[in-house]
Motif scaffolding. Structure first.
Motif, PDB file in Angstrom:
ATOM      1  N   LEU A   1       3.432   6.047  -2.854  1.00  0.00           N
ATOM      2  CA  LEU A   1       4.851   6.435  -3.220  1.00  0.00           C
ATOM      3  C   LEU A   1       4.581   6.673  -4.839  1.00  0.00           C
ATOM      4  N   ARG A   2       4.259   5.754  -5.503  1.00  0.00           N
ATOM      5  CA  ARG A   2       4.174   6.001  -6.976  1.00  0.00           C
ATOM      6  C   ARG A   2       3.084   7.249  -7.301  1.00  0.00           C
ATOM      7  N   HIS A   3       2.016   7.296  -6.502  1.00  0.00           N
ATOM      8  CA  HIS A   3       1.050   8.239  -7.084  1.00  0.00           C
ATOM      9  C   HIS A   3       1.734   9.893  -6.498  1.00  0.00           C
ATOM     10  N   ILE A   4       2.693   9.616  -5.156  1.00  0.00           N
ATOM     11  CA  ILE A   4       3.093  10.853  -4.976  1.00  0.00           C
ATOM     12  C   ILE A   4       4.357  11.296  -5.843  1.00  0.00           C
ATOM     13  N   SER A   5       4.776  10.222  -6.476  1.00  0.00           N
ATOM     14  CA  SER A   5       6.029  10.604  -7.470  1.00  0.00           C
ATOM     15  C   SER A   5       5.328  11.162  -8.630  1.00  0.00           C
ATOM     16  N   GLU A   6       4.174  10.565  -9.208  1.00  0.00           N
ATOM     17  CA  GLU A   6       3.489  11.360 -10.395  1.00  0.00           C
ATOM     18  C   GLU A   6       3.070  12.688 -10.038  1.00  0.00           C
ATOM     19  N   ASN A   7       2.636  12.871  -8.863  1.00  0.00           N
ATOM     20  CA  ASN A   7       2.191  14.460  -8.548  1.00  0.00           C
ATOM     21  C   ASN A   7       3.286  15.409  -8.654  1.00  0.00           C
ATOM     22  N   ILE A   8       4.549  14.721  -8.028  1.00  0.00           N
ATOM     23  CA  ILE A   8       5.714  15.629  -8.211  1.00  0.00           C
ATOM     24  C   ILE A   8       6.264  15.863  -9.518  1.00  0.00           C
ATOM     25  N   ALA A   9       6.049  14.809 -10.448  1.00  0.00           N
ATOM     26  CA  ALA A   9       6.711  14.914 -11.677  1.00  0.00           C
ATOM     27  C   ALA A   9       5.719  15.951 -12.486  1.00  0.00           C
ATOM     28  N   ASN A  10       4.294  16.097 -12.088  1.00  0.00           N
ATOM     29  CA  ASN A  10       3.472  16.615 -12.725  1.00  0.00           C
ATOM     30  C   ASN A  10       3.180  18.123 -12.206  1.00  0.00           C
TER      31      ASN A  10
ATOM     32  N   GLY B   1       0.786  -1.299   0.008  1.00  0.00           N
ATOM     33  CA  GLY B   1      -0.185   0.006  -0.115  1.00  0.00           C
ATOM     34  C   GLY B   1       0.769   1.418   0.015  1.00  0.00           C
ATOM     35  N   GLN B   2       1.864   1.206   0.985  1.00  0.00           N
ATOM     36  CA  GLN B   2       2.845   2.379   1.026  1.00  0.00           C
ATOM     37  C   GLN B   2       3.731   2.605  -0.278  1.00  0.00           C
ATOM     38  N   GLY B   3       3.878   1.626  -0.991  1.00  0.00           N
ATOM     39  CA  GLY B   3       4.546   1.621  -2.469  1.00  0.00           C
ATOM     40  C   GLY B   3       3.730   2.149  -3.560  1.00  0.00           C
ATOM     41  N   GLN B   4       2.483   1.655  -3.346  1.00  0.00           N
ATOM     42  CA  GLN B   4       1.443   2.374  -4.354  1.00  0.00           C
ATOM     43  C   GLN B   4       1.341   4.171  -3.941  1.00  0.00           C
TER      44      GLN B   4
END
Length: 130
Positions: free
Chosen positions: A22-31, A17-20
């Motif tokens: 982090l993936r969404h947080i990474s997408e947010n930061i990238a955008n 769950g925390q891995g998922q």
């Protein structure tokens, strides 16, 4: 032995769950500078097996933030309207970094507990062999 297996299941679901997250947080930061981008979040819910709460979690659906998109004045931007404004992103970098740190620490805590349970089960097997 079932307790060890159950504990490992709960802890591994937390890490997934925390891995998922982090993936969404990474997408947010990238955008963060992508025009019209809305912040993504996920919520966790406890799984139910056989009508009983298991303690494990699963990620719910991805939600897009409904916060208003800031209006950015840039007449040269291709998406600008006749007044020179276009929709910005509603991602706050400071919020994303704080959420990333929280998710990372939660992941690490689950990992440490996972290692401890595994070590305890290994020691139990060693005792039972004697």
């Amino acid at each position: 032995m079932a307790e060890f297996s159950s504990a490992l299941t709960v802890l591994s679901s937390g890490m997934r769950g925390q891995g998922q997250r982090l993936r969404h947080i990474s997408e947010n930061i990238a955008n963060v500078d992508t025009p019209g981008y809305r912040r993504k979040t996920i919520e966790f819910r406890e799984t139910v097996e056989g009508g009983r709460r298991s303690g494990a979690i699963e990620a719910g659906p991805v939600r897009l933030s409904q916060a208003a998109l800031p209006q950015v004045h840039d007449p040269a931007h291709p998406m600008a309207n006749e007044d020179g404004y276009h929709d910005g992103s509603n991602v706050e970098l400071v919020t994303e970094l704080a959420d990333a740190r929280e998710a990372q620490r939660s992941y690490e805590a689950n990992l440490k507990m996972f290692e401890q349970v595994r070590r305890m089960s290994s020691q139990l097997f060693d005792i039972l062999k004697r």
